[in-house]
Design a protein around this motif. Structure first.
Motif, PDB file in Angstrom:
ATOM      1  N   LEU A 240       0.820  -1.210   0.000  1.00 13.03           N
ATOM      2  CA  LEU A 240       0.000   0.000   0.000  1.00 13.03           C
ATOM      3  C   LEU A 240       0.856   1.262   0.000  1.00 13.03           C
ATOM      4  O   LEU A 240       0.489   2.281  -0.599  1.00 13.03           O
ATOM      5  CB  LEU A 240      -0.932  -0.014   1.210  1.00 13.03           C
ATOM      6  N   ALA A 241       2.013   1.199   0.652  1.00 10.11           N
ATOM      7  CA  ALA A 241       2.897   2.366   0.715  1.00 10.11           C
ATOM      8  C   ALA A 241       3.321   2.842  -0.667  1.00 10.11           C
ATOM      9  O   ALA A 241       3.595   4.029  -0.871  1.00 10.11           O
ATOM     10  CB  ALA A 241       4.133   2.040   1.557  1.00 10.11           C
ATOM     11  N   ALA A 242       3.383   1.930  -1.630  1.00 11.72           N
ATOM     12  CA  ALA A 242       3.784   2.302  -2.985  1.00 11.72           C
ATOM     13  C   ALA A 242       2.739   3.150  -3.698  1.00 11.72           C
ATOM     14  O   ALA A 242       3.034   3.793  -4.707  1.00 11.72           O
ATOM     15  CB  ALA A 242       4.064   1.050  -3.806  1.00 11.72           C
ATOM     16  N   LEU A 243       1.512   3.170  -3.178  1.00  8.03           N
ATOM     17  CA  LEU A 243       0.419   3.907  -3.816  1.00  8.03           C
ATOM     18  C   LEU A 243       0.096   5.218  -3.121  1.00  8.03           C
ATOM     19  O   LEU A 243      -0.583   6.069  -3.686  1.00  8.03           O
ATOM     20  CB  LEU A 243      -0.844   3.027  -3.840  1.00  8.03           C
ATOM     21  N   ASP A 244       0.575   5.387  -1.895  1.00  6.73           N
ATOM     22  CA  ASP A 244       0.160   6.542  -1.096  1.00  6.73           C
ATOM     23  C   ASP A 244       0.723   7.862  -1.590  1.00  6.73           C
ATOM     24  O   ASP A 244       0.217   8.923  -1.239  1.00  6.73           O
ATOM     25  CB  ASP A 244       0.552   6.330   0.367  1.00  6.73           C
ATOM     26  N   TRP A 245       1.802   7.825  -2.412  1.00  6.75           N
ATOM     27  CA  TRP A 245       2.399   9.080  -2.862  1.00  6.75           C
ATOM     28  C   TRP A 245       1.440   9.889  -3.730  1.00  6.75           C
ATOM     29  O   TRP A 245       1.590  11.110  -3.862  1.00  6.75           O
ATOM     30  CB  TRP A 245       3.699   8.812  -3.624  1.00  6.75           C
ATOM     31  N   HIS A 246       0.443   9.228  -4.323  1.00  2.67           N
ATOM     32  CA  HIS A 246      -0.516   9.953  -5.157  1.00  2.67           C
ATOM     33  C   HIS A 246      -1.376  10.909  -4.341  1.00  2.67           C
ATOM     34  O   HIS A 246      -1.949  11.852  -4.889  1.00  2.67           O
ATOM     35  CB  HIS A 246      -1.430   8.964  -5.891  1.00  2.67           C
ATOM     36  N   GLY A 247      -1.486  10.662  -3.038  1.00  4.65           N
ATOM     37  CA  GLY A 247      -2.357  11.491  -2.205  1.00  4.65           C
ATOM     38  C   GLY A 247      -3.816  11.144  -2.423  1.00  4.65           C
ATOM     39  O   GLY A 247      -4.168  10.323  -3.277  1.00  4.65           O
ATOM     40  N   GLY A 248      -4.669  11.799  -1.641  1.00  7.29           N
ATOM     41  CA  GLY A 248      -6.088  11.497  -1.744  1.00  7.29           C
ATOM     42  C   GLY A 248      -6.942  12.687  -2.115  1.00  7.29           C
ATOM     43  O   GLY A 248      -8.123  12.552  -2.406  1.00  7.29           O
ATOM     44  N   GLY A 249      -6.340  13.882  -2.103  1.00  2.00           N
ATOM     45  CA  GLY A 249      -7.117  15.081  -2.411  1.00  2.00           C
ATOM     46  C   GLY A 249      -7.906  15.559  -1.209  1.00  2.00           C
ATOM     47  O   GLY A 249      -8.452  14.767  -0.449  1.00  2.00           O
ATOM     48  N   GLY A 250      -7.933  16.853  -0.998  1.00  2.00           N
ATOM     49  CA  GLY A 250      -8.729  17.422   0.075  1.00  2.00           C
ATOM     50  C   GLY A 250      -7.999  17.586   1.383  1.00  2.00           C
ATOM     51  O   GLY A 250      -8.527  18.182   2.323  1.00  2.00           O
ATOM     52  N   GLY A 251      -6.801  17.037   1.499  1.00  2.00           N
ATOM     53  CA  GLY A 251      -5.991  17.226   2.686  1.00  2.00           C
ATOM     54  C   GLY A 251      -6.608  16.664   3.946  1.00  2.00           C
ATOM     55  O   GLY A 251      -7.391  15.709   3.938  1.00  2.00           O
ATOM     56  N   LEU A 252      -6.266  17.280   5.087  1.00  2.00           N
ATOM     57  CA  LEU A 252      -6.692  16.797   6.404  1.00  2.00           C
ATOM     58  C   LEU A 252      -8.205  16.809   6.552  1.00  2.00           C
ATOM     59  O   LEU A 252      -8.791  15.901   7.159  1.00  2.00           O
ATOM     60  CB  LEU A 252      -6.043  17.655   7.500  1.00  2.00           C
ATOM     61  N   VAL A 253      -8.864  17.840   5.995  1.00  2.00           N
ATOM     62  CA  VAL A 253     -10.321  17.927   6.113  1.00  2.00           C
ATOM     63  C   VAL A 253     -10.987  16.712   5.490  1.00  2.00           C
ATOM     64  O   VAL A 253     -11.901  16.106   6.064  1.00  2.00           O
ATOM     65  CB  VAL A 253     -10.843  19.224   5.456  1.00  2.00           C
ATOM     66  N   ALA A 254     -10.515  16.314   4.311  1.00  2.00           N
ATOM     67  CA  ALA A 254     -11.089  15.144   3.648  1.00  2.00           C
ATOM     68  C   ALA A 254     -10.869  13.890   4.475  1.00  2.00           C
ATOM     69  O   ALA A 254     -11.722  12.999   4.525  1.00  2.00           O
ATOM     70  CB  ALA A 254     -10.476  14.986   2.258  1.00  2.00           C
ATOM     71  N   ASP A 255      -9.699  13.805   5.148  1.00  2.00           N
ATOM     72  CA  ASP A 255      -9.441  12.659   6.025  1.00  2.00           C
ATOM     73  C   ASP A 255     -10.443  12.618   7.177  1.00  2.00           C
ATOM     74  O   ASP A 255     -10.956  11.562   7.545  1.00  2.00           O
ATOM     75  CB  ASP A 255      -8.021  12.723   6.591  1.00  2.00           C
ATOM     76  N   LEU A 256     -10.705  13.776   7.760  1.00  2.00           N
ATOM     77  CA  LEU A 256     -11.552  13.833   8.956  1.00  2.00           C
ATOM     78  C   LEU A 256     -13.018  13.568   8.641  1.00  2.00           C
ATOM     79  O   LEU A 256     -13.703  12.874   9.399  1.00  2.00           O
ATOM     80  CB  LEU A 256     -11.396  15.202   9.637  1.00  2.00           C
ATOM     81  N   VAL A 257     -13.495  14.105   7.544  1.00  2.00           N
ATOM     82  CA  VAL A 257     -14.920  13.959   7.236  1.00  2.00           C
ATOM     83  C   VAL A 257     -15.211  12.740   6.377  1.00  2.00           C
ATOM     84  O   VAL A 257     -16.375  12.358   6.218  1.00  2.00           O
ATOM     85  CB  VAL A 257     -15.474  15.227   6.546  1.00  2.00           C
ATOM     86  N   GLY A 258     -14.158  12.115   5.846  1.00  2.00           N
ATOM     87  CA  GLY A 258     -14.367  10.912   5.047  1.00  2.00           C
ATOM     88  C   GLY A 258     -15.162  11.175   3.783  1.00  2.00           C
ATOM     89  O   GLY A 258     -16.202  10.549   3.552  1.00  2.00           O
ATOM     90  N   ARG A 259     -14.692  12.095   2.949  1.00  2.00           N
ATOM     91  CA  ARG A 259     -15.389  12.414   1.707  1.00  2.00           C
ATOM     92  C   ARG A 259     -15.558  11.163   0.853  1.00  2.00           C
ATOM     93  O   ARG A 259     -14.686  10.277   0.831  1.00  2.00           O
ATOM     94  CB  ARG A 259     -14.604  13.462   0.917  1.00  2.00           C
ATOM     95  N   PRO A 260     -16.668  11.052   0.125  1.00  2.00           N
ATOM     96  CA  PRO A 260     -16.910   9.860  -0.709  1.00  2.00           C
ATOM     97  C   PRO A 260     -15.785   9.574  -1.691  1.00  2.00           C
ATOM     98  O   PRO A 260     -15.420   8.414  -1.910  1.00  2.00           O
ATOM     99  CB  PRO A 260     -18.214  10.198  -1.422  1.00  2.00           C
ATOM    100  N   ALA A 261     -15.227  10.643  -2.301  1.00  2.00           N
ATOM    101  CA  ALA A 261     -14.145  10.435  -3.255  1.00  2.00           C
ATOM    102  C   ALA A 261     -12.927   9.823  -2.578  1.00  2.00           C
ATOM    103  O   ALA A 261     -12.251   8.958  -3.147  1.00  2.00           O
ATOM    104  CB  ALA A 261     -13.770  11.753  -3.932  1.00  2.00           C
ATOM    105  N   ARG A 262     -12.656  10.253  -1.350  1.00  2.00           N
ATOM    106  CA  ARG A 262     -11.531   9.710  -0.607  1.00  2.00           C
ATOM    107  C   ARG A 262     -11.766   8.241  -0.264  1.00  2.00           C
ATOM    108  O   ARG A 262     -10.874   7.402  -0.370  1.00  2.00           O
ATOM    109  CB  ARG A 262     -11.293  10.534   0.660  1.00  2.00           C
ATOM    110  N   ARG A 263     -12.976   7.922   0.154  1.00  2.00           N
ATOM    111  CA  ARG A 263     -13.280   6.532   0.499  1.00  2.00           C
ATOM    112  C   ARG A 263     -13.199   5.631  -0.737  1.00  2.00           C
ATOM    113  O   ARG A 263     -12.715   4.506  -0.659  1.00  2.00           O
ATOM    114  CB  ARG A 263     -14.674   6.446   1.135  1.00  2.00           C
ATOM    115  N   ARG A 264     -13.655   6.133  -1.889  1.00  2.00           N
ATOM    116  CA  ARG A 264     -13.588   5.357  -3.123  1.00  2.00           C
ATOM    117  C   ARG A 264     -12.139   5.095  -3.519  1.00  2.00           C
ATOM    118  O   ARG A 264     -11.784   3.976  -3.910  1.00  2.00           O
ATOM    119  CB  ARG A 264     -14.321   6.090  -4.244  1.00  2.00           C
ATOM    120  N   LEU A 265     -11.307   6.131  -3.405  1.00  2.00           N
ATOM    121  CA  LEU A 265      -9.896   5.983  -3.747  1.00  2.00           C
ATOM    122  C   LEU A 265      -9.226   4.961  -2.836  1.00  2.00           C
ATOM    123  O   LEU A 265      -8.431   4.131  -3.289  1.00  2.00           O
ATOM    124  CB  LEU A 265      -9.192   7.334  -3.636  1.00  2.00           C
ATOM    125  N   GLU A 266      -9.568   4.993  -1.554  1.00  2.00           N
ATOM    126  CA  GLU A 266      -8.990   4.033  -0.620  1.00  2.00           C
ATOM    127  C   GLU A 266      -9.408   2.608  -0.968  1.00  2.00           C
ATOM    128  O   GLU A 266      -8.598   1.673  -0.907  1.00  2.00           O
ATOM    129  CB  GLU A 266      -9.405   4.385   0.805  1.00  2.00           C
TER     130      GLU A 266
END
Length: 246
Positions: free
Chosen positions: A98-124
């Motif tokens: 998984l570490a090999a994929l994390d460099w792409h980031g998830g978009g939205g920064g810390l706020v997206a992590d905290l609120v669990g945006r749908p796009a972030r969850r889909r990417l994960e």
């Protein structure tokens, strides 16, 4: 996909590479062989960006990366494994991949992590599905939750391979990939390499593996290319037999 043009590397008065030139067409598997001290690892270090040549150029997909950092080359799709395995020992097998994929980031920064945006969850979910796919390909599914530091060298080497494959590299460099593998793991490795659509450059001493897995070979001796071509042709070359295969 890869073009090495007149590359030379010197260590003091020792010429480790002397005017090395060859090309690897897209999608092919190319093996680099030769006796100990021929310059194989130095060549890998130059191609991957860990060492700059004293002269010559390295191009990937038509882009001159001679002076590019290893990080920039990785961002361009180059991945490498090492002769001595380099895994994250405190991470699980799945965590290493998984570490090999994390460099792409998830978009939205810390706020997206905290609120669990749908796009972030889909990417994960997509990333974890890719991890599952690569673990299955490399025969590591049963070890997904094991810590990498606890694994024997053969399994660590397969973890390193899975991590290198996770982000779908354009150019994959494998440094003695069969070292420490048993017969079953070597057969798995051969199948994995054959299944890839990416371009592969590998250094290997196992001639059986090289002859089966590679489309073409580059033979080094004392820092110089002494032969290139299909495995069957290279194997019968009298210069190669005298320098290495004899």
């Amino acid at each position: 996909m890869l073009r090495v043009s007149d590359v030379s590397v010197s260590f003091g008065g020792v010429r480790a590479l002397d005017g090395v030139s060859f090309e690897v067409p897209e999608g092919q598997v190319c093996g680099v062989i030769g006796p100990n001290g021929a310059g194989k690892t130095t060549l890998f270090d130059v191609v991957s960006g860990l060492r700059r040549p004293n002269a010559g150029r390295v191009s990937v997909a038509g882009e001159d990366l001679t002076r590019a950092s290893a990080l920039r080359r990785a961002r361009r799709g180059l991945r490498r494994t090492f002769q001595r395995t380099q895994v994250f020992g405190r991470l699980t097998v799945a965590g290493n991949v998984l570490a090999a994929l994390d460099w792409h980031g998830g978009g939205g920064g810390l706020v997206a992590d905290l609120v669990g945006r749908p796009a972030r969850r889909r990417l994960e979910r997509e990333r974890r599905a890719r991890v599952d796919e690569v673990l299955e390909l490399c025969g590591l599914t049963a070890l997904r939750d094991a810590y990498a530091a606890a694994l024997p060298v053969g399994q660590r080497r397969l973890v390193e391979l899975a991590r290198a494959l996770a982000d779908r590299p354009r150019l994959l460099l494998l440094d003695e990939p069969t070292s420490g593998l048993d017969a079953e793991q070597t057969a798995r490795l051969r199948a994995v390499v054959a299944a890839q659509e990416t371009t592969v450059l590998l250094v290997e001493h196992d001639m059986g593996f090289v002859m089966d897995a590679c489309d073409r070979l580059v033979v080094l001796d004392l820092g110089r290319v002494i032969a290139t071509g299909p495995p069957d042709e290279v194997r019968e070359d009298p210069v190669v037999r005298a320098a290495y295969l004899g």
